[in-house]
Design a protein around this motif. Structure first.
Motif, mmCIF file in Angstrom:
data_model
loop_
_atom_site.group_PDB
_atom_site.id
_atom_site.type_symbol
_atom_site.label_atom_id
_atom_site.label_comp_id
_atom_site.label_asym_id
_atom_site.label_seq_id
_atom_site.Cartn_x
_atom_site.Cartn_y
_atom_site.Cartn_z
ATOM 1 N N ALA A 48 0.884 -1.486 0.196
ATOM 2 C CA ALA A 48 -0.495 -0.278 0.274
ATOM 3 C C ALA A 48 0.621 1.110 -0.104
ATOM 4 N N TRP A 81 0.213 5.783 0.050
ATOM 5 C CA TRP A 81 -0.347 7.040 0.240
ATOM 6 C C TRP A 81 -1.968 7.451 -1.065
ATOM 7 N N HIS A 108 -5.072 5.606 -0.416
ATOM 8 C CA HIS A 108 -6.091 5.752 0.135
ATOM 9 C C HIS A 108 -7.132 6.725 0.116
ATOM 10 N N GLN A 109 -8.211 6.335 0.617
ATOM 11 C CA GLN A 109 -9.099 7.416 0.151
ATOM 12 C C GLN A 109 -9.072 8.825 -0.209
ATOM 13 N N SER A 115 -10.045 11.479 2.503
ATOM 14 C CA SER A 115 -9.351 11.295 3.741
ATOM 15 C C SER A 115 -8.198 11.424 4.021
ATOM 16 N N ARG A 116 -7.478 11.590 2.713
ATOM 17 C CA ARG A 116 -5.919 10.962 2.331
ATOM 18 C C ARG A 116 -4.910 12.295 3.036
ATOM 19 N N GLN A 129 -3.547 4.261 9.401
ATOM 20 C CA GLN A 129 -4.081 3.539 9.388
ATOM 21 C C GLN A 129 -4.985 3.494 7.639
ATOM 22 N N PHE A 130 -4.652 2.385 6.915
ATOM 23 C CA PHE A 130 -4.694 2.974 4.997
ATOM 24 C C PHE A 130 -6.809 2.351 4.937
ATOM 25 N N VAL A 131 -6.535 2.891 4.362
ATOM 26 C CA VAL A 131 -7.975 2.622 3.738
ATOM 27 C C VAL A 131 -8.800 3.093 2.447
ATOM 28 N N PRO A 132 -8.234 1.997 1.131
ATOM 29 C CA PRO A 132 -8.156 2.159 0.609
ATOM 30 C C PRO A 132 -9.268 2.528 -0.668
ATOM 31 N N GLN A 133 -8.677 2.854 -1.485
ATOM 32 C CA GLN A 133 -10.032 3.365 -2.957
ATOM 33 C C GLN A 133 -10.300 1.849 -3.353
ATOM 34 N N GLY A 142 -7.319 1.875 -5.239
ATOM 35 C CA GLY A 142 -5.811 1.620 -4.335
ATOM 36 C C GLY A 142 -5.107 0.754 -3.748
#
Length: 525
Positions: free
Chosen positions: A339, A341, A344-345, A348-349, A355-359, A364
């Protein structure tokens, strides 16, 4: 048809092609006037004007320098570089015949202005250019998810496609996600004659998981395993997948084989792998913008490609990747990844949370912010293909160029060559691979099998072609690859190549005959 010696005969194919009205010679026409007429009637003829075509003089000058890699930086060709740059817009100078789009496509005239626009944006705005200007950089990757991009590979959703990194980097990212070996299902199937970088990637992943390459890599052989022709038997390939389904964790294959130019039956392979619950990945380096693709409807799990061939995005251009929608919303722990950055979504990037929140989807898998100056040529390429009518329009002209090429080989009676590429329209794209034969006493040696002591070496032939202003590429020891590209190649280009090749081979044969060595005869495979 297949002859007794195992060769494919062109006779039936060409007879059928000659029935096509557009390729029928009219009364009073010779091949030169016919080529000129086909160019006048070409629906895409105006697209050629959008490209910078190298001059014949520049190609000849470059050929005299050879292809040796400089051993130190003091070895300069600055005078040649200046000469080439000054000739970009000289319409009065004779142009080269450039048939090397399968290696590096030509430069669109619009690219320079588009790149300079972003240089101006950088100069005028600095960091503010990320959020201002005609194409803000913070969302520049959206270019690669546009409807034009989706149609290029047959994606259904924007999150199925992205342009990022390079082909092999993207392949490593996808292997990390999809090669999940278990005790019994631990093997990867790859073709024997795959592009070396694919082999390197596969071997590195197998070794990094503590597996033995001799048992965890299954090689799909060519039709002639000792010949390295790059031609696969479709039925045998499907059978190999089915017979090894119990241990296959992944199948990785090309869309178009780089050496032979063979188009693989992607839809059939995808259906087989889906039925057996085996992930299928594709290397589409030689397929994107060459043949129509329908990756979503075919159910291909992932694909990677480069952009410097038929997309004409420049040397070392940013690569592309496809991830099927069925994997779009899998969590990062369910579809493991390396992963970064930019994956990341987006909303909220910039909160900079650890915490990694993928697109969703392949977006993503992005790692870092895109290289803007390398992305903008992709935007121009996608728009250019759309202006031409899309990939289907390109393929329609490509078929005509291919048929014209095959017809000329027979009409001009080109001797001493063997066509490796399958001749049927659906089995090849732009590229044809031509093997130069080693012939003894007027008879081909061992039915045209290649030999490193060939009488005519491909490097010699390629240099002589370049000295005639014709650019192709080679695969040692004896394969010449030519790829008439529908966006910028003409029917006259193809004629000039065939006639030049004929003269060169005839001249070399005359020299060998004069010294008592072999004469050559016609042989087509």
């Amino acid at each position: 048809r297949v002859e007794k010696n195992g060769r494919l005969s062109m006779e039936g194919v060409l007879e059928e092609q000659e029935e096509v009205d557009v390729l029928s010679m009219r009364a009073g026409e010779d091949v030169e006037t016919m080529a000129a007429r086909l160019d006048r009637e070409d629906a895409l003829k105006n697209m050629r004007r959008e490209f910078v075509i190298p001059s014949k003089r520049a190609v000849i000058a470059a050929s005299e320098l050879g292809h040796a890699i400089p051993t130190d930086r003091s070895e300069s060709t600055s005078s040649l570089d200046t000469s080439v740059a000054n000739d970009d817009d000289d319409e009065g100078e004779e142009k080269a015949v450039y048939l090397c789009g399968n290696s590096l496509g030509l430069m669109s005239r619009r690219v320079r202005a588009r790149v300079e626009r972003h240089l101006s944006q950088w100069g005028a705005l600095g960091v503010l250019g990320h959020f201002s200007g005609r194409e803000p950089w913070v969302c520049i990757e959206d270019i690669g998810s546009s409807t034009h991009a989706q149609s290029l590979v047959g994606a259904k959703y924007p999150h199925e496609i992205v342009f990022m990194n390079s082909l092999t980097v993207n392949l490593h990212l996808m292997l990390t996600a999809f090669f999940r070996p278990m005790q019994h299902k631990h093997a990867i199937l790859i073709e024997q004659d795959a592009f070396p970088s694919d082999h390197h990637a596969i071997y590195s992943h197998v070794l990094s998981r503590g597996l033995d390459p001799t048992t965890s890599i299954i090689l799909a052989p060519s039709i002639t395993p000792n010949d390295n022709s790059g031609i696969l038997d479709d039925d045998a390939l499907v059978h190999l997948i089915e017979s090894n389904a119990h241990k296959l964790a992944l199948v990785l294959l090309p869309g178009v084989q780089y050496l032979s130019g063979t188009v693989l039956p992607i839809q059939r392979l995808a259906a087989t792998c889906n039925r057996l619950s085996i992930p299928l990945g594709l290397d589409l380096a030689h397929a994107v913008a060459n043949i129509p693709l329908h990756l979503h409807s075919w159910g291909v799990d992932f694909a990677v490609w480069c952009s410097y061939k038929y997309l004409n995005c420049g040397p070392g251009a940013v690569g592309g990747a496809f991830l099927h929608h069925k994997h779009a919303f899998r969590a990062a722990d369910d579809l493991p990844r390396l992963a970064g950055w930019w994956g990341h979504q987006r909303d909220s990037r910039f909160l900079m949370k650890p915490q990694f929140v993928p697109q969703p989807g392949v977006l993503g898998f992005q790692l870092s912010n895109p290289p803007v100056l390398a992305i903008v040529p992709i935007a121009e390429s996608l728009e250019q293909i759309a202006r031409a009518g899309g990939v289907d329009a390109l393929r329609a002209k490509s078929k005509l160029l291919s048929r014209w090429f095959l017809l000329l080989l027979r009409v001009e009676n080109v001797t001493g060559v063997q066509i490796l590429t399958p001749l049927e329209d659906e089995r090849h794209g732009c590229q044809f691979s031509i093997r130069l034969l080693r012939l003894v006493d007027g008879v081909d040696d061992s039915h045209g099998e290649r030999s490193r002591d060939s009488v005519v070496r491909v490097g010699v032939v390629n240099k002589l072609l370049a000295s005639d202003g014709i650019v192709c590429d080679t695969r040692e020891p004896d394969v010449l690859r030519v790829a008439p590209a529908p966006l910028y190649n003409s029917f006259t280009d193809v004629l000039r190549f065939v006639q030049s090749l004929k003269r060169i081979l005839a001249s070399l044969n005359n020299k060998t005959n004069a010294t008592g060595t072999a004469a050559t005869r016609v042989a087509h495979d």
